[in-house]
Design an enzyme around this catalytic site. Structure first.
Site, PDB file in Angstrom:
ATOM      1  N   ASN A   1       0.850  -1.185   0.000  1.00  0.00           N
ATOM      2  CA  ASN A   1       0.000   0.000   0.000  1.00  0.00           C
ATOM      3  C   ASN A   1       0.885   1.235   0.000  1.00  0.00           C
ATOM      4  O   ASN A   1       2.112   1.135  -0.012  1.00  0.00           O
ATOM      5  CB  ASN A   1      -0.951  -0.016   1.208  1.00  0.00           C
ATOM      6  CG  ASN A   1      -0.198  -0.193   2.513  1.00  0.00           C
ATOM      7  OD1 ASN A   1       0.568   0.675   2.932  1.00  0.00           O
ATOM      8  ND2 ASN A   1      -0.407  -1.334   3.177  1.00  0.00           N
TER       9      ASN A   1
ATOM     10  N   ASP B   1      -4.661  -6.416   4.347  1.00  0.00           N
ATOM     11  CA  ASP B   1      -5.774  -7.287   4.746  1.00  0.00           C
ATOM     12  C   ASP B   1      -5.618  -8.707   4.203  1.00  0.00           C
ATOM     13  O   ASP B   1      -6.154  -9.652   4.784  1.00  0.00           O
ATOM     14  CB  ASP B   1      -7.100  -6.706   4.245  1.00  0.00           C
ATOM     15  CG  ASP B   1      -7.433  -5.397   4.936  1.00  0.00           C
ATOM     16  OD1 ASP B   1      -7.139  -5.278   6.141  1.00  0.00           O
ATOM     17  OD2 ASP B   1      -7.973  -4.485   4.276  1.00  0.00           O
TER      18      ASP B   1
ATOM     19  N   LYS C   1       9.885 -17.118 -10.163  1.00  0.00           N
ATOM     20  CA  LYS C   1       9.170 -16.016 -10.796  1.00  0.00           C
ATOM     21  C   LYS C   1       8.050 -16.544 -11.680  1.00  0.00           C
ATOM     22  O   LYS C   1       8.262 -17.442 -12.497  1.00  0.00           O
ATOM     23  CB  LYS C   1      10.142 -15.177 -11.631  1.00  0.00           C
ATOM     24  CG  LYS C   1       9.470 -14.031 -12.357  1.00  0.00           C
ATOM     25  CD  LYS C   1      10.445 -13.300 -13.270  1.00  0.00           C
ATOM     26  CE  LYS C   1       9.713 -12.246 -14.090  1.00  0.00           C
ATOM     27  NZ  LYS C   1      10.622 -11.585 -15.056  1.00  0.00           N
TER      28      LYS C   1
ATOM     29  N   PRO D   1      -4.207 -12.026   9.552  1.00  0.00           N
ATOM     30  CA  PRO D   1      -4.796 -11.870  10.894  1.00  0.00           C
ATOM     31  C   PRO D   1      -5.089 -10.399  11.187  1.00  0.00           C
ATOM     32  O   PRO D   1      -4.378  -9.498  10.712  1.00  0.00           O
ATOM     33  CB  PRO D   1      -3.696 -12.404  11.820  1.00  0.00           C
ATOM     34  CG  PRO D   1      -2.431 -12.289  11.032  1.00  0.00           C
ATOM     35  CD  PRO D   1      -2.825 -12.532   9.610  1.00  0.00           C
ATOM     36  N   ASP D   2      -6.127 -10.144  11.940  1.00  0.00           N
ATOM     37  CA  ASP D   2      -6.468  -8.789  12.374  1.00  0.00           C
ATOM     38  C   ASP D   2      -5.663  -8.508  13.642  1.00  0.00           C
ATOM     39  O   ASP D   2      -6.101  -8.819  14.763  1.00  0.00           O
ATOM     40  CB  ASP D   2      -7.974  -8.693  12.652  1.00  0.00           C
ATOM     41  CG  ASP D   2      -8.434  -7.262  12.881  1.00  0.00           C
ATOM     42  OD1 ASP D   2      -7.615  -6.456  13.381  1.00  0.00           O
ATOM     43  OD2 ASP D   2      -9.598  -6.955  12.577  1.00  0.00           O
ATOM     44  N   ILE D   3      -4.477  -7.952  13.463  1.00  0.00           N
ATOM     45  CA  ILE D   3      -3.540  -7.803  14.588  1.00  0.00           C
ATOM     46  C   ILE D   3      -4.117  -6.903  15.671  1.00  0.00           C
ATOM     47  O   ILE D   3      -4.042  -7.204  16.865  1.00  0.00           O
ATOM     48  CB  ILE D   3      -2.190  -7.241  14.091  1.00  0.00           C
ATOM     49  CG1 ILE D   3      -1.598  -8.149  13.003  1.00  0.00           C
ATOM     50  CG2 ILE D   3      -1.206  -7.123  15.256  1.00  0.00           C
ATOM     51  CD1 ILE D   3      -0.329  -7.601  12.379  1.00  0.00           C
TER      52      ILE D   3
ATOM     53  N   PHE E   1      -4.985   2.844  14.192  1.00  0.00           N
ATOM     54  CA  PHE E   1      -5.236   3.906  13.224  1.00  0.00           C
ATOM     55  C   PHE E   1      -6.308   3.452  12.241  1.00  0.00           C
ATOM     56  O   PHE E   1      -6.428   2.270  11.930  1.00  0.00           O
ATOM     57  CB  PHE E   1      -3.951   4.260  12.470  1.00  0.00           C
ATOM     58  CG  PHE E   1      -3.176   5.386  13.111  1.00  0.00           C
ATOM     59  CD1 PHE E   1      -3.137   6.648  12.537  1.00  0.00           C
ATOM     60  CD2 PHE E   1      -2.499   5.176  14.297  1.00  0.00           C
ATOM     61  CE1 PHE E   1      -2.442   7.682  13.138  1.00  0.00           C
ATOM     62  CE2 PHE E   1      -1.787   6.197  14.906  1.00  0.00           C
ATOM     63  CZ  PHE E   1      -1.763   7.462  14.311  1.00  0.00           C
TER      64      PHE E   1
ATOM     65  N   LYS F   1     -15.354   0.828  13.671  1.00  0.00           N
ATOM     66  CA  LYS F   1     -14.095   0.096  13.781  1.00  0.00           C
ATOM     67  C   LYS F   1     -13.656  -0.060  15.224  1.00  0.00           C
ATOM     68  O   LYS F   1     -13.204  -1.135  15.625  1.00  0.00           O
ATOM     69  CB  LYS F   1     -13.017   0.793  12.950  1.00  0.00           C
ATOM     70  CG  LYS F   1     -11.710   0.023  12.874  1.00  0.00           C
ATOM     71  CD  LYS F   1     -10.809   0.525  11.742  1.00  0.00           C
ATOM     72  CE  LYS F   1     -11.323   0.110  10.388  1.00  0.00           C
ATOM     73  NZ  LYS F   1     -10.363   0.396   9.306  1.00  0.00           N
TER      74      LYS F   1
ATOM     75  N   LYS G   1     -13.019  -3.609  16.865  1.00  0.00           N
ATOM     76  CA  LYS G   1     -11.652  -4.002  17.243  1.00  0.00           C
ATOM     77  C   LYS G   1     -11.501  -4.155  18.755  1.00  0.00           C
ATOM     78  O   LYS G   1     -10.725  -4.977  19.225  1.00  0.00           O
ATOM     79  CB  LYS G   1     -10.641  -2.964  16.752  1.00  0.00           C
ATOM     80  CG  LYS G   1     -10.708  -2.661  15.257  1.00  0.00           C
ATOM     81  CD  LYS G   1     -10.240  -3.813  14.418  1.00  0.00           C
ATOM     82  CE  LYS G   1     -10.186  -3.411  12.941  1.00  0.00           C
ATOM     83  NZ  LYS G   1      -9.809  -4.526  12.064  1.00  0.00           N
TER      84      LYS G   1
END
Length: 394
Positions: free
Chosen positions: A210, A276, A286, A303-305, A322, A336, A340
């Site tokens: 990203n 994600d 390659k 995983p959703d840390i 964040f 969120k 969370k």
């Protein structure tokens, strides 16, 4: 809370090509609330504009020993007003004068009479920096309590490459704040902060990631360190800092590193942009282009840390995440933080070009578990970072 606490910074500029970089340093000081007064040597004025310095600093420029506006000599007056003297860039000539007590201009006279902290950031040709006489003078200044910020290696204006380039402006800024010792309220606190965008490999050549620059996470780590915290930065990029830095790449690597510190930290701040998804089957070789018009890759969830550490941490650990959104910022942030279960969620609008990815500025909303919201108006990421820490630890 203003970082400045009514502090006045004297900036001494000498006659080197790196003088133009001090415009940005002045801007950084001013944006964070400091009062700035500029002292320039006669040769410095060949490289910089007096009008620009006046405009940026909001004060007149001091450059002559005999410009006396009050009953006492100007260099003594400035010594009374200034809380710290920062000389950048510092040429070999000025360094040698200060080291040997020569006072032939306003800057060297002020430095000689200045009994508060002095920071010197040298910049010069590589051979000049390596000259034994200059190195002896640097040692002399070090031994007398001056803080030296060594030059960096790189391409120099004279066409050579090597040590001699002025250190980073952020390095000078952080050293100033640290030297002024504005706040040590995080002394003894163990703080883990993540920064950057995770990288998920597809094959040895390709990956998905990203646009996160890691600037906000780094600013938080810098601020926490300057406030006395015991900081560990978990970063997706290589960075040299005076606190512990662990470099990771993927979301799984970041999770593994964070889990080590869940129960022995006072605060974990997830500022990194964690991917994600990751590729299900990484290719050791390659992937070759085929005659097909499309390539199908299968991804699986990472995983959703933030959620995991919020659910497994003990009560003494504060968890802050964040929330980077491009629409419905507050609404999405509320959902969120409920999902969370973290203690705080910092929401910022990445659709805005003036505060989005890679920007030096930010504007955020801090939500707590009770869905209270605190708005931090647009400012430098260094300033925003300190305000976030002030809020979490108030």
């Amino acid at each position: 809370m203003e970082l400045s606490q009514n502090k006045t910074i004297l900036i001494g500029i000498t006659g080197g090509i790196a003088a133009y970089k001090i415009y940005e340093l002045i801007r950084m000081y001013k944006k964070n609330g400091f009062n700035v007064k500029v002292l320039a040597t006669p040769n410095a004025m060949h490289f910089i504009s007096e009008l620009t310095l006046v405009t940026l600093s909001g004060n007149g420029i001091y450059k002559d020993n005999f410009e006396i506006n009050e009953y006492k000599p100007e260099h003594i007056s400035l010594c009374d007003e200034g809380d710290i003297l920062v000389i950048a860039p510092a040429t070999a000539n000025t360094i040698s004068k200060i080291a040997n007590g020569i006072c032939d201009n306003l800057l060297t006279s002020t430095c000689c009479a200045f009994i508060k902290p002095v920071i010197i950031a040298p910049a010069m040709n590589t051979n000049m920096w390596k000259n034994p006489v200059i190195q002896d003078n640097i040692k002399k200044l070090n031994n007398n309590g001056y803080k030296i910020l060594p030059p960096e290696s790189g391409y120099l204006a004279c066409g050579t490459e090597g040590n001699g380039r002025l250190c980073g402006i952020e390095t000078i800024y952080n050293a100033t704040v640290e030297t002024l010792n504005l706040s040590k309220k995080l002394k003894g606190k163990k703080i883990v902060i993540t920064a950057g965008g995770t990288v998920e490999k597809i094959d040895p050549v390709r990956y998905i990631s990203n646009f996160s620059s890691g600037k906000m996470g780094t600013a938080l780590a810098d601020a926490a360190h300057l406030m006395g915290g015991n900081v560990r930065l978990i970063s997706t990029f290589d960075i040299n800092r005076p606190y512990e830095v662990t470099q990771v790449q993927s979301a799984l690597e970041m999770e593994k590193e964070i889990v080590k510190h869940i129960h022995n930290s006072d605060c974990i701040i997830m500022a990194a942009a964690v991917g994600d998804y990751r590729i299900e089957n990484y290719s050791e070789q390659k992937l070759k282009k085929t005659n097909e018009d499309a390539l199908t890759l299968k991804f699986v969830k990472n995983p959703d840390i933030l959620k995991k550490i919020s659910q497994t941490k003990n009560d003494k650990v504060k968890i802050a995440g964040f929330c980077a959104e491009s629409e419905n910022l507050i609404e999405n942030a509320r959902q969120k933080i409920i999902n969370k279960g973290c203690d705080y969620l910092i929401a910022n609008d990445i659709s805005r070009k003036d505060i989005g990815f890679s920007s030096d500025d930010n504007e955020v909303y801090i939500l707590d578990k009770s869905l209270n919201i605190k708005h931090l108006e647009k400012n430098t990421k260094q300033h925003i970072a300190r305000e976030i820490l002030e809020y979490i630890f108030e």
